[in-house]
Write a protein that holds these residues in place. Structure first.
Motif, PDB file in Angstrom:
ATOM      1  N   ALA A   1       0.829  -1.205   0.000  1.00  0.00           N
ATOM      2  CA  ALA A   1       0.000   0.000   0.000  1.00  0.00           C
ATOM      3  C   ALA A   1       0.867   1.260   0.000  1.00  0.00           C
ATOM      4  O   ALA A   1       0.575   2.230  -0.716  1.00  0.00           O
ATOM      5  CB  ALA A   1      -0.935  -0.002   1.208  1.00  0.00           C
ATOM      6  N   LEU A   2       1.931   1.263   0.789  1.00  0.00           N
ATOM      7  CA  LEU A   2       2.842   2.408   0.806  1.00  0.00           C
ATOM      8  C   LEU A   2       3.541   2.563  -0.544  1.00  0.00           C
ATOM      9  O   LEU A   2       3.787   3.696  -0.999  1.00  0.00           O
ATOM     10  CB  LEU A   2       3.874   2.249   1.918  1.00  0.00           C
ATOM     11  CG  LEU A   2       3.357   2.418   3.351  1.00  0.00           C
ATOM     12  CD1 LEU A   2       4.474   2.158   4.354  1.00  0.00           C
ATOM     13  CD2 LEU A   2       2.774   3.819   3.566  1.00  0.00           C
ATOM     14  N   SER A   3       3.859   1.451  -1.194  1.00  0.00           N
ATOM     15  CA  SER A   3       4.466   1.511  -2.524  1.00  0.00           C
ATOM     16  C   SER A   3       3.522   2.185  -3.511  1.00  0.00           C
ATOM     17  O   SER A   3       3.930   3.059  -4.287  1.00  0.00           O
ATOM     18  CB  SER A   3       4.820   0.100  -3.011  1.00  0.00           C
ATOM     19  OG  SER A   3       5.736  -0.535  -2.146  1.00  0.00           O
ATOM     20  N   PHE A   4       2.249   1.785  -3.478  1.00  0.00           N
ATOM     21  CA  PHE A   4       1.255   2.417  -4.347  1.00  0.00           C
ATOM     22  C   PHE A   4       1.111   3.903  -4.027  1.00  0.00           C
ATOM     23  O   PHE A   4       0.920   4.729  -4.913  1.00  0.00           O
ATOM     24  CB  PHE A   4      -0.099   1.721  -4.207  1.00  0.00           C
ATOM     25  CG  PHE A   4      -0.172   0.388  -4.887  1.00  0.00           C
ATOM     26  CD1 PHE A   4       0.276   0.231  -6.186  1.00  0.00           C
ATOM     27  CD2 PHE A   4      -0.693  -0.722  -4.235  1.00  0.00           C
ATOM     28  CE1 PHE A   4       0.211  -0.992  -6.832  1.00  0.00           C
ATOM     29  CE2 PHE A   4      -0.762  -1.955  -4.864  1.00  0.00           C
ATOM     30  CZ  PHE A   4      -0.301  -2.091  -6.165  1.00  0.00           C
ATOM     31  N   LEU A   5       1.188   4.239  -2.741  1.00  0.00           N
ATOM     32  CA  LEU A   5       1.082   5.640  -2.331  1.00  0.00           C
ATOM     33  C   LEU A   5       2.179   6.475  -2.987  1.00  0.00           C
ATOM     34  O   LEU A   5       1.903   7.530  -3.579  1.00  0.00           O
ATOM     35  CB  LEU A   5       1.182   5.727  -0.801  1.00  0.00           C
ATOM     36  CG  LEU A   5       0.939   7.099  -0.141  1.00  0.00           C
ATOM     37  CD1 LEU A   5       0.477   6.895   1.300  1.00  0.00           C
ATOM     38  CD2 LEU A   5       2.189   7.971  -0.141  1.00  0.00           C
ATOM     39  N   PHE A   6       3.422   6.004  -2.909  1.00  0.00           N
ATOM     40  CA  PHE A   6       4.539   6.773  -3.476  1.00  0.00           C
ATOM     41  C   PHE A   6       4.531   6.757  -4.993  1.00  0.00           C
ATOM     42  O   PHE A   6       4.940   7.731  -5.630  1.00  0.00           O
ATOM     43  CB  PHE A   6       5.866   6.240  -2.937  1.00  0.00           C
ATOM     44  CG  PHE A   6       6.114   6.594  -1.502  1.00  0.00           C
ATOM     45  CD1 PHE A   6       6.305   7.913  -1.120  1.00  0.00           C
ATOM     46  CD2 PHE A   6       6.132   5.610  -0.521  1.00  0.00           C
ATOM     47  CE1 PHE A   6       6.516   8.255   0.206  1.00  0.00           C
ATOM     48  CE2 PHE A   6       6.351   5.938   0.805  1.00  0.00           C
ATOM     49  CZ  PHE A   6       6.542   7.268   1.168  1.00  0.00           C
ATOM     50  N   ILE A   7       4.073   5.656  -5.595  1.00  0.00           N
ATOM     51  CA  ILE A   7       3.966   5.596  -7.056  1.00  0.00           C
ATOM     52  C   ILE A   7       2.970   6.644  -7.541  1.00  0.00           C
ATOM     53  O   ILE A   7       3.229   7.408  -8.479  1.00  0.00           O
ATOM     54  CB  ILE A   7       3.531   4.193  -7.520  1.00  0.00           C
ATOM     55  CG1 ILE A   7       4.659   3.194  -7.309  1.00  0.00           C
ATOM     56  CG2 ILE A   7       3.123   4.216  -8.996  1.00  0.00           C
ATOM     57  CD1 ILE A   7       4.246   1.749  -7.515  1.00  0.00           C
ATOM     58  N   THR A   8       1.814   6.682  -6.897  1.00  0.00           N
ATOM     59  CA  THR A   8       0.768   7.631  -7.297  1.00  0.00           C
ATOM     60  C   THR A   8       1.156   9.067  -6.957  1.00  0.00           C
ATOM     61  O   THR A   8       0.948   9.983  -7.763  1.00  0.00           O
ATOM     62  CB  THR A   8      -0.563   7.279  -6.600  1.00  0.00           C
ATOM     63  OG1 THR A   8      -0.862   5.897  -6.825  1.00  0.00           O
ATOM     64  CG2 THR A   8      -1.697   8.123  -7.158  1.00  0.00           C
ATOM     65  N   TYR A   9       1.740   9.261  -5.773  1.00  0.00           N
ATOM     66  CA  TYR A   9       2.137  10.606  -5.349  1.00  0.00           C
ATOM     67  C   TYR A   9       3.197  11.195  -6.279  1.00  0.00           C
ATOM     68  O   TYR A   9       3.209  12.382  -6.547  1.00  0.00           O
ATOM     69  CB  TYR A   9       2.666  10.564  -3.915  1.00  0.00           C
ATOM     70  CG  TYR A   9       3.007  11.922  -3.344  1.00  0.00           C
ATOM     71  CD1 TYR A   9       2.005  12.782  -2.905  1.00  0.00           C
ATOM     72  CD2 TYR A   9       4.334  12.348  -3.255  1.00  0.00           C
ATOM     73  CE1 TYR A   9       2.308  14.038  -2.387  1.00  0.00           C
ATOM     74  CE2 TYR A   9       4.644  13.591  -2.741  1.00  0.00           C
ATOM     75  CZ  TYR A   9       3.625  14.438  -2.309  1.00  0.00           C
ATOM     76  OH  TYR A   9       3.933  15.672  -1.805  1.00  0.00           O
TER      77      TYR A   9
ATOM     78  N   SER B   1      -5.946  -4.661  -4.983  1.00  0.00           N
ATOM     79  CA  SER B   1      -6.224  -4.822  -6.412  1.00  0.00           C
ATOM     80  C   SER B   1      -6.938  -3.591  -6.961  1.00  0.00           C
ATOM     81  O   SER B   1      -6.680  -3.159  -8.093  1.00  0.00           O
ATOM     82  CB  SER B   1      -7.072  -6.083  -6.652  1.00  0.00           C
ATOM     83  OG  SER B   1      -8.437  -5.899  -6.272  1.00  0.00           O
ATOM     84  N   VAL B   2      -7.814  -3.011  -6.149  1.00  0.00           N
ATOM     85  CA  VAL B   2      -8.540  -1.803  -6.551  1.00  0.00           C
ATOM     86  C   VAL B   2      -7.593  -0.612  -6.670  1.00  0.00           C
ATOM     87  O   VAL B   2      -7.638   0.149  -7.648  1.00  0.00           O
ATOM     88  CB  VAL B   2      -9.659  -1.479  -5.532  1.00  0.00           C
ATOM     89  CG1 VAL B   2     -10.253  -0.100  -5.806  1.00  0.00           C
ATOM     90  CG2 VAL B   2     -10.740  -2.543  -5.587  1.00  0.00           C
ATOM     91  N   ILE B   3      -6.717  -0.445  -5.671  1.00  0.00           N
ATOM     92  CA  ILE B   3      -5.765   0.661  -5.700  1.00  0.00           C
ATOM     93  C   ILE B   3      -4.863   0.557  -6.925  1.00  0.00           C
ATOM     94  O   ILE B   3      -4.524   1.559  -7.556  1.00  0.00           O
ATOM     95  CB  ILE B   3      -4.923   0.672  -4.406  1.00  0.00           C
ATOM     96  CG1 ILE B   3      -5.808   1.024  -3.209  1.00  0.00           C
ATOM     97  CG2 ILE B   3      -3.775   1.676  -4.510  1.00  0.00           C
ATOM     98  CD1 ILE B   3      -5.118   0.874  -1.870  1.00  0.00           C
ATOM     99  N   ALA B   4      -4.476  -0.664  -7.271  1.00  0.00           N
ATOM    100  CA  ALA B   4      -3.637  -0.872  -8.451  1.00  0.00           C
ATOM    101  C   ALA B   4      -4.358  -0.418  -9.714  1.00  0.00           C
ATOM    102  O   ALA B   4      -3.766   0.229 -10.582  1.00  0.00           O
ATOM    103  CB  ALA B   4      -3.244  -2.340  -8.562  1.00  0.00           C
TER     104      ALA B   4
END
Length: 348
Positions: free
Chosen positions: A170-178, A226-229
């Motif tokens: 989840a933190l990885s997705f956060l930084f990818i999106t940010y 999966s949704v966040i992705a």
């Protein structure tokens, strides 16, 4: 930035506060994991409804911090279907077919809310940039959601493993999106919420665990990731977008993939549980539960960091990183006997 901190700490506090209540509920309804086969590492009965705390912390935080538009409402409904499925299964196991049907329904709810994989980036087509899926969008979305929902459940075999890996992803997705040009605040907030809810549960779940998240937590976290992705990494990353969520969720995806290959090689049913997962292999090598979990955390951090880097580099560099990680994964899996399981089984 303050809203992102709130999005992390609010579910963390809620999850931490709700977990003792979930423990009491588990004892009351008889949702207890009794060690009765060699796959289970714990030696004493442990309550397994901790996922309720993660679910409630996530849902309350999303309602409080996000605009309740069509997409968010579909995510809330779909996530609730998954959580209820997990609760029922943790109390009285249901058939794999029924769980699969309910997971497909939850994925279909997302599609009705316009949460789907409509296109993926094409790094080899600089002019158009996107490969539109058309009529394949629906089956690919369902396959992705159901697949990732179950991968988290399959690695949930050691104290703190799924919760920690979910938080890291989840933190990885956060930084990818940010870090992306088109990063949406709602996806960053949702990523922070999932990370916070998982971290809030972890003090009760890390070895020696006082409570398990059960299917309720593992399936729900897998579904939400999966949704966040779909909403974040696949839509907001400029290059090789399809690879970044796969890397961010690399540990459960790779372990599940090799589990399927292993069972096909051994001519066993794909859904048949075994003691061949990576965490089992590390334990068999002499590592303790805590050491094994920490090693897998480190692997997850490396994969997540690689996903963040790939999101920022050009396609050529990204492909080189991916190739290196693929070779390293194959060597590592072979070293620990994840693929060549038949030989390992004979030696035991």
């Amino acid at each position: 930035m303050s809203k992102y901190y709130i999005a992390f700490f609010l579910p963390l506090i809620l999850s931490f506060s709700f977990t003792p209540l979930a423990k009491k509920i588990a004892y009351k309804v008889g949702a207890i994991d009794v060690p009765k086969d060699e796959r289970r590492v714990h030696k004493v009965p442990i309550p397994r409804l901790g996922g309720i705390a993660i679910y409630l912390a996530t849902i309350i935080s999303m309602i409080a911090l996000l605009n309740l538009d069509r997409s968010v409402i579909s995510i809330l409904i779909g996530g609730s279907i998954i959580a209820i499925t997990g609760i029922v299964d943790d109390i009285k196991p249901m058939s794999a077919k029924l769980k699969l049907v309910l997971q497909v329904v939850a994925a279909a709810v997302l599609i009705l809310g316009d949460v789907k994989i409509e296109a993926i980036t094409n790094p080899f087509d600089k002019q158009h940039g996107l490969l539109h899926l058309g009529s394949f969008a629906i089956p690919i979305t369902i396959f992705w959601v159901v697949g990732i929902t179950n991968t988290l459940n399959l690695i949930d075999g050691l104290d703190g493993l799924s919760a920690g890996v979910s938080a890291i992803a989840a933190l990885s997705f956060l930084f990818i999106t940010y870090g992306s040009v088109t990063g949406e605040a709602s996806i960053i907030i949702m990523s922070a919420i999932i990370a916070g809810a998982a971290f809030g549960f972890l003090p009760f779940n890390f070895n020696p665990a006082k409570i398990f998240m059960g299917d309720t937590g593992a399936l729900f976290l897998g579904y939400m990731l999966s949704v966040i992705a779909i909403e974040g990494a696949m839509k907001s990353v400029a290059t090789i977008a399809i690879v970044t969520p796969i890397l961010a969720l690399g540990l459960p995806i790779f372990d599940t993939t090799f589990a399927i290959l292993r069972r096909l090689i051994d001519k066993k049913p794909i859904m048949e549980a075994d003691r061949g997962h990576l965490h089992h292999r590390l334990l068999d090598k002499g590592l303790s539960q805590r050491q094994t979990v920490l090693v897998l955390y480190i692997i997850s951090v490396i994969l997540g960091a690689s996903a963040i880097v790939i999101a920022k580099v050009n396609p050529g560099s990204g492909i080189l990183i991916i190739s290196f990680l693929a070779v390293l994964a194959i060597i590592s899996m072979t070293r620990f006997g994840i693929v060549n399981s038949r030989k390992n089984h004979r030696s035991k």
